[in-house]
Design an enzyme around this catalytic site. Structure first.
Site, mmCIF file in Angstrom:
data_model
loop_
_atom_site.group_PDB
_atom_site.id
_atom_site.type_symbol
_atom_site.label_atom_id
_atom_site.label_comp_id
_atom_site.label_asym_id
_atom_site.label_seq_id
_atom_site.Cartn_x
_atom_site.Cartn_y
_atom_site.Cartn_z
ATOM 1 N N SER A 124 11.081 9.575 -1.572
ATOM 2 C CA SER A 124 10.062 9.162 -1.498
ATOM 3 C C SER A 124 10.089 8.091 -1.901
ATOM 4 O O SER A 124 10.591 7.172 -2.988
ATOM 5 C CB SER A 124 8.207 9.679 -2.187
ATOM 6 O OG SER A 124 7.553 8.677 -3.515
ATOM 7 N N TYR A 148 7.795 12.323 -12.121
ATOM 8 C CA TYR A 148 7.415 12.727 -10.094
ATOM 9 C C TYR A 148 8.558 11.860 -9.966
ATOM 10 O O TYR A 148 9.547 12.021 -8.788
ATOM 11 C CB TYR A 148 6.229 12.972 -9.910
ATOM 12 C CG TYR A 148 6.554 12.568 -8.030
ATOM 13 C CD1 TYR A 148 6.498 11.626 -7.420
ATOM 14 C CD2 TYR A 148 6.531 13.387 -7.464
ATOM 15 C CE1 TYR A 148 6.378 11.312 -6.038
ATOM 16 C CE2 TYR A 148 6.446 13.377 -6.278
ATOM 17 C CZ TYR A 148 7.117 12.553 -5.492
ATOM 18 O OH TYR A 148 6.901 12.655 -3.792
ATOM 19 N N LYS A 152 12.845 13.028 -8.227
ATOM 20 C CA LYS A 152 13.057 12.084 -6.450
ATOM 21 C C LYS A 152 14.437 10.833 -6.525
ATOM 22 O O LYS A 152 14.951 11.560 -5.714
ATOM 23 C CB LYS A 152 12.216 11.342 -6.104
ATOM 24 C CG LYS A 152 10.952 12.514 -5.086
ATOM 25 C CD LYS A 152 10.954 13.218 -4.686
ATOM 26 C CE LYS A 152 10.447 13.891 -4.250
ATOM 27 N NZ LYS A 152 10.058 15.500 -3.316
HETATM 28 C C1 WQD Z 1 -3.235 4.654 -2.484
HETATM 29 C C2 WQD Z 1 -3.916 3.907 -2.563
HETATM 30 C C3 WQD Z 1 -4.905 3.307 -5.629
HETATM 31 C C4 WQD Z 1 -7.169 7.080 -4.953
HETATM 32 C C5 WQD Z 1 1.260 8.579 -3.938
HETATM 33 C C6 WQD Z 1 2.783 8.911 -4.986
HETATM 34 C C7 WQD Z 1 4.060 8.987 -3.958
HETATM 35 C C8 WQD Z 1 3.481 10.000 -2.739
HETATM 36 C C9 WQD Z 1 1.987 9.375 -2.125
HETATM 37 C C10 WQD Z 1 4.230 11.957 -2.761
HETATM 38 C C11 WQD Z 1 -3.354 2.535 -3.727
HETATM 39 C C12 WQD Z 1 -5.787 3.976 -4.344
HETATM 40 C C13 WQD Z 1 -6.092 5.723 -4.257
HETATM 41 C C14 WQD Z 1 -8.928 6.930 -5.283
HETATM 42 C C15 WQD Z 1 -7.910 4.015 -5.184
HETATM 43 N N1 WQD Z 1 2.815 11.078 -3.669
HETATM 44 N N2 WQD Z 1 -6.733 5.116 -4.968
HETATM 45 N N3 WQD Z 1 -9.440 5.023 -5.558
HETATM 46 O O1 WQD Z 1 -0.170 6.413 -5.452
HETATM 47 O O2 WQD Z 1 0.132 4.999 -2.951
HETATM 48 O O3 WQD Z 1 1.248 6.988 -3.766
HETATM 49 O O4 WQD Z 1 0.936 9.271 -3.438
HETATM 50 O O5 WQD Z 1 5.214 11.781 -2.267
HETATM 51 O O6 WQD Z 1 5.092 9.572 -4.092
HETATM 52 O O7 WQD Z 1 2.998 7.852 -5.917
HETATM 53 O O8 WQD Z 1 -0.783 6.775 -3.012
HETATM 54 O O9 WQD Z 1 -3.075 7.737 -1.468
HETATM 55 O O10 WQD Z 1 -2.800 7.810 -4.308
HETATM 56 O O11 WQD Z 1 -3.439 5.850 -3.500
HETATM 57 O O12 WQD Z 1 -8.447 3.279 -4.796
HETATM 58 O O13 WQD Z 1 -9.139 7.683 -5.450
HETATM 59 O O14 WQD Z 1 -5.500 3.696 -2.878
HETATM 60 O O15 WQD Z 1 -5.115 2.551 -5.716
HETATM 61 O O16 WQD Z 1 -3.654 1.154 -3.488
HETATM 62 P P1 WQD Z 1 0.357 5.891 -3.633
HETATM 63 P P2 WQD Z 1 -3.355 7.467 -3.222
#
Ligand code: WQD
Length: 339
Positions: A124, A148, A152
């Protein structure tokens, strides 16, 4: 050639299953269904018109994994099984170290016992921590900001040590950016239990009316519109990246660590607008405080995967949103409506 998919009934696994079949491989699923739904198997049979080969059990049961490797004459393993919720890993680190590290060690021991030497690992972009700059290249320093991500990173290091000790092992480490969307058939997709942590499934449920509005975590980041920027990649592009990695490793390529991303970052608000366009629905949202642990920007330099795998992402953000919407609107309760 028979390919084992640990965690193959999950979101990435089910899409990789379809891509492997389309490429002429014979995928075998190994899953304990702790974080996936058995109904996926029936869906996969409908999508592929093929009987699904699935072995139910835990990747941490080394004897079981050895039996599966032998029974199906497995030539290569794609290791997807593991827990992946960042927030949960902070609250329950031992679960993550036991499941993710224990699972990887058990799998490698089983492979070593039966002389199976080709492994593609689901890593990741989280191993890059908070990058000093973007786009992110594979040589960038690694760090972790949560258990997490730490698992990885440690598994990557274990794989490097195993490859150094056994040069005949072929290992491809694939660093996912943000997988989203669903297969165009609308029969398989992302189905997180409870309230989604990730952006796209959350937006999908707001659009469907199952959740009242989206909280945009932070509007004051140093980005064009102040909201977080990520590299969203269609899950089918990601699946095809796994097929390319299996093909390269079985074809004798040396091991690699590559980013699987598009190289294009989109902000939260850009994703919201694209989803509204694709679905014809309004996605009510409001700016909220930043989420602890989030970084401002994270998107890939995808050049190495193109060079070493001959693979690059093809699908657009509009397609990601349209496919995500087709899945969500066609399956309001995910797989839970299946008998
Ligand atoms: C994306 C963007 C949030 C939810 C994580 C893990 C990564 C992988 C993918 C496993 C960010 C914003 C999100 C919400 C928001 N997981 N957001 N409101 O954090 O980039 O990655 O998931 O493999 O390892 O770290 O993904 O989809 O949670 O967030 O504003 O309700 O959307 O702040 O900018 P992230 P995400």
């Amino acid at each position: 050639m028979n390919i084992l998919l640990t965690g193959g009934a999950g979101y990435i696994g089910s899409h990789t299953y379809v891509a492997l079949l389309e490429a002429g491989y014979t995928p075998v699923i190994l899953d304990n269904f702790s974080n996936s739904h058995p109904a996926v198997l029936g869906r996969l049979q409908r999508v592929t018109d093929r009987q699904v080969l699935c072995e139910t059990g835990d990747v941490r049961d080394t004897a079981f994994v050895q039996d599966v490797l032998r029974k199906h004459s497995i030539q290569a393993v794609i290791h997807l099984a593991g827990d992946k919720a960042v927030g949960e890993s902070v609250a329950n680190p031992l679960k993550y170290y036991f499941n993710n590290l224990g699972g990887a060690i058990s799998l490698m021991q089983a492979m070593q016992a039966v002389d199976c030497k080709v492994l593609v690992f689901s890593s990741s972009a989280t191993v890059y921590g908070d990058p000093a700059s973007v786009p992110i290249a594979e040589h960038f320093p690694r760090s972790h900001t949560n258990p997490y991500g730490h698992t990885k990173l440690v598994i990557e290091d274990m794989l490097a040590a195993q490859s150094a000790a056994r040069p005949d092992w072929k290992v491809a480490v694939l660093r996912y950016f943000n997988p989203v969307g669903a297969h165009a058939c609308g029969l398989i997709g992302e189905d997180p239990a409870g309230i989604p942590n990730n952006l796209m499934p959350y937006i999908s449920r707001v659009a469907l009316g199952q959740l009242p509005f989206l909280e945009v975590f932070g509007g004051d980041y140093p980005t064009p519109d102040g909201t977080g920027v990520r590299d969203y990649i269609h899950v089918c592009d990601l699946a095809e990246g796994h097929v390319a990695a299996v093909r390269a490793m079985l074809g004798g390529s040396s091991g690699m660590q590559v980013n699987l991303g598009t190289g294009r970052g989109y902000s939260v608000l850009e994703v919201v607008r694209a989803f509204e366009q694709a679905s014809g629905r309004t996605v009510r949202h409001r700016i909220a405080p930043r989420r602890p642990g989030d970084v401002a920007q994270c998107y890939a330099n995808p050049g190495l995967a193109r060079q070493q795998l001959g693979w690059q992402a093809r699908r657009t953000l509009e397609q990601m949103c349209a496919d995500a919407w087709r899945w969500q609107s066609g399956n309001p309760n995910g797989y839970r409506d299946d008998a």
